[in-house]
Write a protein that holds these residues in place. Structure first.
Motif, mmCIF file in Angstrom:
data_model
loop_
_atom_site.group_PDB
_atom_site.id
_atom_site.type_symbol
_atom_site.label_atom_id
_atom_site.label_comp_id
_atom_site.label_asym_id
_atom_site.label_seq_id
_atom_site.Cartn_x
_atom_site.Cartn_y
_atom_site.Cartn_z
ATOM 1 N N THR A 72 0.839 -1.197 0.000
ATOM 2 C CA THR A 72 0.000 0.000 0.000
ATOM 3 C C THR A 72 0.881 1.257 0.000
ATOM 4 N N ASN A 73 0.243 2.391 -0.188
ATOM 5 C CA ASN A 73 0.947 3.675 -0.087
ATOM 6 C C ASN A 73 1.008 4.164 1.351
ATOM 7 N N GLU A 74 0.402 3.391 2.236
ATOM 8 C CA GLU A 74 0.321 3.792 3.637
ATOM 9 C C GLU A 74 1.671 3.637 4.330
ATOM 10 N N LEU A 75 2.087 4.686 5.001
ATOM 11 C CA LEU A 75 3.335 4.672 5.756
ATOM 12 C C LEU A 75 3.046 4.987 7.208
ATOM 13 N N ILE A 76 3.772 4.336 8.076
ATOM 14 C CA ILE A 76 3.695 4.631 9.505
ATOM 15 C C ILE A 76 5.100 5.084 9.898
ATOM 16 N N VAL A 77 5.196 6.235 10.485
ATOM 17 C CA VAL A 77 6.507 6.730 10.881
ATOM 18 C C VAL A 77 6.613 6.641 12.393
ATOM 19 N N ASP A 90 -6.927 -9.396 4.589
ATOM 20 C CA ASP A 90 -6.949 -8.022 5.094
ATOM 21 C C ASP A 90 -6.134 -7.827 6.381
ATOM 22 N N LYS A 91 -5.132 -8.683 6.592
ATOM 23 C CA LYS A 91 -4.201 -8.472 7.697
ATOM 24 C C LYS A 91 -3.175 -7.442 7.254
ATOM 25 N N ARG A 92 -2.620 -6.726 8.223
ATOM 26 C CA ARG A 92 -1.625 -5.693 7.939
ATOM 27 C C ARG A 92 -0.253 -6.185 8.397
ATOM 28 N N ILE A 93 0.699 -6.091 7.489
ATOM 29 C CA ILE A 93 2.081 -6.491 7.771
ATOM 30 C C ILE A 93 2.942 -5.255 7.560
ATOM 31 N N TYR A 94 3.885 -5.047 8.459
ATOM 32 C CA TYR A 94 4.729 -3.850 8.403
ATOM 33 C C TYR A 94 6.162 -4.255 8.070
ATOM 34 N N VAL A 95 6.773 -3.477 7.187
ATOM 35 C CA VAL A 95 8.155 -3.741 6.795
ATOM 36 C C VAL A 95 8.888 -2.400 6.690
ATOM 37 N N VAL A 110 3.311 -13.212 1.046
ATOM 38 C CA VAL A 110 3.186 -13.176 2.503
ATOM 39 C C VAL A 110 2.265 -14.290 2.994
ATOM 40 N N ILE A 111 2.406 -14.616 4.283
ATOM 41 C CA ILE A 111 1.452 -15.509 4.960
ATOM 42 C C ILE A 111 0.752 -14.714 6.058
ATOM 43 N N ASP A 112 1.549 -14.184 6.982
ATOM 44 C CA ASP A 112 0.988 -13.432 8.102
ATOM 45 C C ASP A 112 2.045 -12.462 8.626
ATOM 46 N N GLU A 113 1.694 -11.777 9.720
ATOM 47 C CA GLU A 113 2.579 -10.723 10.239
ATOM 48 C C GLU A 113 3.816 -11.245 10.961
ATOM 49 N N THR A 114 3.963 -12.566 11.115
ATOM 50 C CA THR A 114 5.144 -13.110 11.793
ATOM 51 C C THR A 114 6.063 -13.883 10.852
ATOM 52 N N SER A 115 5.639 -14.107 9.628
ATOM 53 C CA SER A 115 6.422 -14.882 8.670
ATOM 54 C C SER A 115 7.234 -13.962 7.762
ATOM 55 N N PRO A 116 8.333 -14.476 7.211
ATOM 56 C CA PRO A 116 9.134 -13.656 6.284
ATOM 57 C C PRO A 116 8.308 -13.191 5.088
ATOM 58 N N ILE A 117 8.736 -12.088 4.522
ATOM 59 C CA ILE A 117 8.118 -11.527 3.324
ATOM 60 C C ILE A 117 9.070 -11.823 2.170
ATOM 61 N N TYR A 118 8.596 -12.542 1.170
ATOM 62 C CA TYR A 118 9.435 -12.868 0.022
ATOM 63 C C TYR A 118 9.174 -11.864 -1.094
ATOM 64 N N VAL A 119 10.246 -11.422 -1.738
ATOM 65 C CA VAL A 119 10.141 -10.381 -2.750
ATOM 66 C C VAL A 119 10.556 -10.944 -4.108
ATOM 67 N N TYR A 120 9.688 -10.716 -5.097
ATOM 68 C CA TYR A 120 9.943 -11.152 -6.464
ATOM 69 C C TYR A 120 10.058 -9.936 -7.368
ATOM 70 N N LEU A 130 12.243 -9.388 6.815
ATOM 71 C CA LEU A 130 11.509 -9.746 8.022
ATOM 72 C C LEU A 130 10.538 -8.628 8.378
ATOM 73 N N PRO A 131 9.319 -9.008 8.782
ATOM 74 C CA PRO A 131 8.336 -7.993 9.155
ATOM 75 C C PRO A 131 8.677 -7.374 10.509
ATOM 76 N N ILE A 132 8.092 -6.227 10.769
ATOM 77 C CA ILE A 132 8.288 -5.528 12.041
ATOM 78 C C ILE A 132 6.959 -5.542 12.779
ATOM 79 N N LYS A 133 6.993 -5.929 14.035
ATOM 80 C CA LYS A 133 5.778 -5.962 14.847
ATOM 81 C C LYS A 133 5.491 -4.555 15.363
ATOM 82 N N VAL A 134 4.287 -4.098 15.147
ATOM 83 C CA VAL A 134 3.854 -2.780 15.621
ATOM 84 C C VAL A 134 2.847 -3.009 16.731
ATOM 85 N N ILE A 135 3.114 -2.396 17.863
ATOM 86 C CA ILE A 135 2.233 -2.581 19.021
ATOM 87 C C ILE A 135 1.308 -1.389 19.167
#
Length: 135
Positions: A72-77, A90-95, A110-120, A130-135
């Protein structure tokens, strides 16, 4: 992939005395800093890998049971600039956006917010983040 930027990033890590891992397999060089893996063609790796720690990074590049995610174009700073990836459920994964920016037209799996993100890129697996957990 932005080859020169990848080389530059890992050279900076080396000079900051950060751990850098590599593995040469056939015509590829895998580079990692424990948070990401990039796969470069051997001729595109401009680094002296003899200074890095050899590791079996190719084994991490196994993308099964993954589905395409939507960048997405969505950024969290926060401490880092995080890019949001949405799954088909519709799960959100942060990288870390800086890691993702090194790819040209990435397609993420992707699978979920705890699994690696593979890039093609162009149907070729070129990286893992690796994803980043946002609390």
């Amino acid at each position: 992939m932005k080859i020169n930027k990848v080389n530059e990033e890992f050279l900076k890590l080396y000079f900051k005395n950060k751990r850098v891992f590599y593995q040469k397999v056939n015509k590829y060089v895998y580079l990692s800093d424990s948070y990401r893996i990039y796969r470069l063609n051997e001729e595109n790796c401009l680094l002296d890998t003899s200074k890095f720690i050899e590791n079996h990074l190719e084994n991490f590049m196994n993308c099964t049971n993954y589905k395409e995610g939507i960048i997405t174009n969505e950024l969290i700073v926060d401490k880092y600039k995080l890019r949001v990836i949405k799954t088909t459920e519709d799960k959100r994964i942060y990288v870390n956006d800086n890691y993702l920016k090194l790819f040209d037209n990435p397609i993420v799996m992707v699978i979920d917010e705890t699994s690696p993100i593979y890039v093609y890129e162009k149907d070729e697996l070129v990286g893992m983040l690796l994803p980043i957990k946002v609390i």
